[in-house]
Design a protein around this motif. Structure first.
Motif, mmCIF file in Angstrom:
data_model
loop_
_atom_site.group_PDB
_atom_site.id
_atom_site.type_symbol
_atom_site.label_atom_id
_atom_site.label_comp_id
_atom_site.label_asym_id
_atom_site.label_seq_id
_atom_site.Cartn_x
_atom_site.Cartn_y
_atom_site.Cartn_z
ATOM 1 N N UNK A 105 -3.710 3.626 -6.218
ATOM 2 C CA UNK A 105 -3.430 5.063 -6.112
ATOM 3 C C UNK A 105 -4.691 5.898 -6.314
ATOM 4 N N UNK A 106 -5.601 5.428 -7.168
ATOM 5 C CA UNK A 106 -6.840 6.159 -7.420
ATOM 6 C C UNK A 106 -7.759 6.164 -6.205
ATOM 7 N N UNK A 107 -7.572 5.174 -5.327
ATOM 8 C CA UNK A 107 -8.411 5.057 -4.143
ATOM 9 C C UNK A 107 -7.874 5.843 -2.949
ATOM 10 N N UNK A 108 -6.775 6.536 -3.156
ATOM 11 C CA UNK A 108 -6.220 7.359 -2.075
ATOM 12 C C UNK A 108 -7.236 8.413 -1.639
ATOM 13 N N UNK A 109 -7.401 8.534 -0.330
ATOM 14 C CA UNK A 109 -8.343 9.510 0.262
ATOM 15 C C UNK A 109 -9.792 9.273 -0.146
ATOM 16 N N UNK A 110 -10.096 8.069 -0.581
ATOM 17 C CA UNK A 110 -11.462 7.700 -0.932
ATOM 18 C C UNK A 110 -12.077 6.856 0.183
ATOM 19 N N UNK A 111 -13.409 6.802 0.205
ATOM 20 C CA UNK A 111 -14.132 5.924 1.121
ATOM 21 C C UNK A 111 -14.537 4.672 0.354
ATOM 22 N N UNK A 112 -14.119 3.522 0.852
ATOM 23 C CA UNK A 112 -14.370 2.260 0.159
ATOM 24 C C UNK A 112 -15.237 1.345 1.018
ATOM 25 N N UNK A 113 -16.256 0.776 0.405
ATOM 26 C CA UNK A 113 -17.116 -0.214 1.047
ATOM 27 C C UNK A 113 -16.907 -1.531 0.311
ATOM 28 N N UNK A 114 -16.784 -2.613 1.047
ATOM 29 C CA UNK A 114 -16.573 -3.901 0.391
ATOM 30 C C UNK A 114 -17.637 -4.898 0.807
ATOM 31 N N UNK A 115 -18.215 -5.598 -0.184
ATOM 32 C CA UNK A 115 -19.168 -6.660 0.108
ATOM 33 C C UNK A 115 -18.595 -8.011 -0.320
ATOM 34 N N UNK A 116 -17.287 -8.042 -0.557
ATOM 35 C CA UNK A 116 -16.606 -9.286 -0.932
ATOM 36 C C UNK A 116 -16.397 -10.132 0.323
ATOM 37 N N UNK A 117 -16.958 -11.318 0.342
ATOM 38 C CA UNK A 117 -16.885 -12.183 1.525
ATOM 39 C C UNK A 117 -15.441 -12.451 1.940
ATOM 40 N N UNK A 118 -15.190 -12.352 3.241
ATOM 41 C CA UNK A 118 -13.877 -12.662 3.779
ATOM 42 C C UNK A 118 -12.887 -11.520 3.792
ATOM 43 N N UNK A 119 -13.216 -10.428 3.109
ATOM 44 C CA UNK A 119 -12.288 -9.290 3.040
ATOM 45 C C UNK A 119 -12.612 -8.297 4.149
ATOM 46 N N UNK A 120 -12.078 -8.583 5.333
ATOM 47 C CA UNK A 120 -12.350 -7.740 6.494
ATOM 48 C C UNK A 120 -11.369 -6.574 6.572
ATOM 49 N N UNK A 121 -11.472 -5.821 7.657
ATOM 50 C CA UNK A 121 -10.674 -4.605 7.806
ATOM 51 C C UNK A 121 -9.174 -4.888 7.718
ATOM 52 N N UNK A 122 -8.718 -5.860 8.465
ATOM 53 C CA UNK A 122 -7.278 -6.135 8.505
ATOM 54 C C UNK A 122 -6.755 -6.611 7.150
ATOM 55 N N UNK A 123 -7.545 -7.381 6.452
ATOM 56 C CA UNK A 123 -7.104 -7.895 5.154
ATOM 57 C C UNK A 123 -6.982 -6.773 4.140
ATOM 58 N N UNK A 124 -7.923 -5.854 4.156
ATOM 59 C CA UNK A 124 -7.840 -4.707 3.239
ATOM 60 C C UNK A 124 -6.670 -3.797 3.603
ATOM 61 N N UNK A 125 -6.349 -3.768 4.897
ATOM 62 C CA UNK A 125 -5.238 -2.934 5.328
ATOM 63 C C UNK A 125 -3.916 -3.337 4.707
ATOM 64 N N UNK A 126 -3.841 -4.584 4.249
ATOM 65 C CA UNK A 126 -2.608 -5.091 3.645
ATOM 66 C C UNK A 126 -2.454 -4.680 2.182
ATOM 67 N N UNK A 127 -3.550 -4.300 1.513
ATOM 68 C CA UNK A 127 -3.455 -4.011 0.082
ATOM 69 C C UNK A 127 -3.854 -2.587 -0.298
ATOM 70 N N UNK A 128 -4.439 -1.842 0.633
ATOM 71 C CA UNK A 128 -4.863 -0.475 0.329
ATOM 72 C C UNK A 128 -3.840 0.551 0.814
ATOM 73 N N UNK A 129 -3.868 1.714 0.194
ATOM 74 C CA UNK A 129 -3.069 2.829 0.688
ATOM 75 C C UNK A 129 -3.635 3.243 2.048
ATOM 76 N N UNK A 130 -2.770 3.629 2.993
ATOM 77 C CA UNK A 130 -3.244 4.004 4.331
ATOM 78 C C UNK A 130 -4.285 5.127 4.335
ATOM 79 N N UNK A 131 -4.317 5.927 3.277
ATOM 80 C CA UNK A 131 -5.270 7.039 3.234
ATOM 81 C C UNK A 131 -6.669 6.604 2.810
#
Length: 281
Positions: A105-131
């Motif tokens: 919830x804290x990441x809502x409307x935030x810009x997130x960058x990930x350097x965790x190997x294997x965590x691509x766009x689609x994978x993050x889409x499953x656990x992040x809020x759409x915003x």
């Protein structure tokens, strides 16, 4: 004291014109790769240390790193996220889900960058809020000295302005290469795995030189500069590696004899096989 204060103010004014200092970049986790990015950004004056925020479970290690670099350590992950314009997920891949869950919830409307190997766009889409806007980045450790590679996944949800700022930031510590998701694996192998391969080659070349009497420190210095110079020359000229090789090989000369020896020992096949072994399918 007054002279010192004036010098600091002058330096800060100089840095403030770089363009990226107004961004607050918050790191979740401060392992080796995150530290390499931070050191590179500070070294290249791409970001002021006071605008780099960080939270890590090991507060003692974080505070020690902060003392050495000037970044701002946080004991509260929630406060760090609130104060950040960009949040960088820099934890081990196997704990990303458990780290994200309580702060979703804290990441809502935030810009997130990930350097965790294997965590691509689609994978993050499953656990992040759409915003939550996000981008997957694969950096390499030479970003620490401003000579790294940062591979950006082509598919992302950052705004055009956010993407431009992030690209500018990472371009300051090396080159940025944008690749589609299905090529991130092989791209990451070239950027992140081959430094180990090249280090083995450097060591082997130096061993050969030491065998013929050259001191170890001189052997490493000459071999490393030869590799660095050749890589930079290819990047700047765009010449085919074969052309660079041919330019050094005089007819009947010393270099072509060494090239023939490498071919006889299967160096090309060995390197191709090493890349193939490291690519994750």
């Amino acid at each position: 004291m007054k002279l010192k204060q004036k010098a600091i103010k002058k330096r800060n004014r100089k840095q403030s014109t770089k363009g990226n200092e107004i961004m607050k970049i918050g790191f979740i986790g401060m392992g080796n790769m995150a530290q390499a990015i931070v050191k590179g950004l500070i070294l290249k004056e791409a970001a002021q240390s006071s605008n780099i925020l960080a939270y890590a479970p090991s507060q003692e290690k974080l505070k020690k790193f902060a003392e050495n670099t000037g970044i701002i350590p946080y004991s509260s992950l929630e406060n760090m996220i609130s104060d950040s314009d960009f949040v960088v997920v820099a934890v081990k891949p196997d704990i990303v889900s458990e780290v994200i869950a309580p702060i979703k919830d804290l990441l809502q409307n935030k810009a997130l960058l990930s350097i965790a190997a294997g965590w691509d766009f689609s994978r993050y889409g499953e656990i992040l809020d759409p915003s939550t806007r996000h981008l997957f980045i694969m950096p390499s450790t030479p970003v620490q000295i401003g000579e790294g590679i940062s591979i950006f996944e082509q598919k992302h949800s950052l705004t055009a302005d956010e993407f431009e700022q992030v690209e500018k930031l990472f371009s300051a510590i090396g080159i940025v290469q944008i690749l589609p998701g299905d090529l991130m694996g092989v791209g990451g192998t070239i950027s992140a795995c081959t430094p180990a391969f090249f280090s083995m080659i450097l060591e082997a070349v130096a061993d050969g030189a030491v065998m013929h009497g050259l001191p170890r420190d001189a052997a490493y210095r000459l071999a490393s500069q030869a590799l660095a110079g050749t890589g930079k020359m290819q990047l700047e000229t765009g010449l085919h590696p074969g052309a660079l090789k041919d330019a050094v090989c005089s007819p009947g000369g010393l270099t072509i004899r060494g090239v023939a020896s490498l071919e006889n020992d299967g160096v090309r096949a060995a390197m191709i096989n090493a890349v193939s072994a490291s690519v994750k399918k």
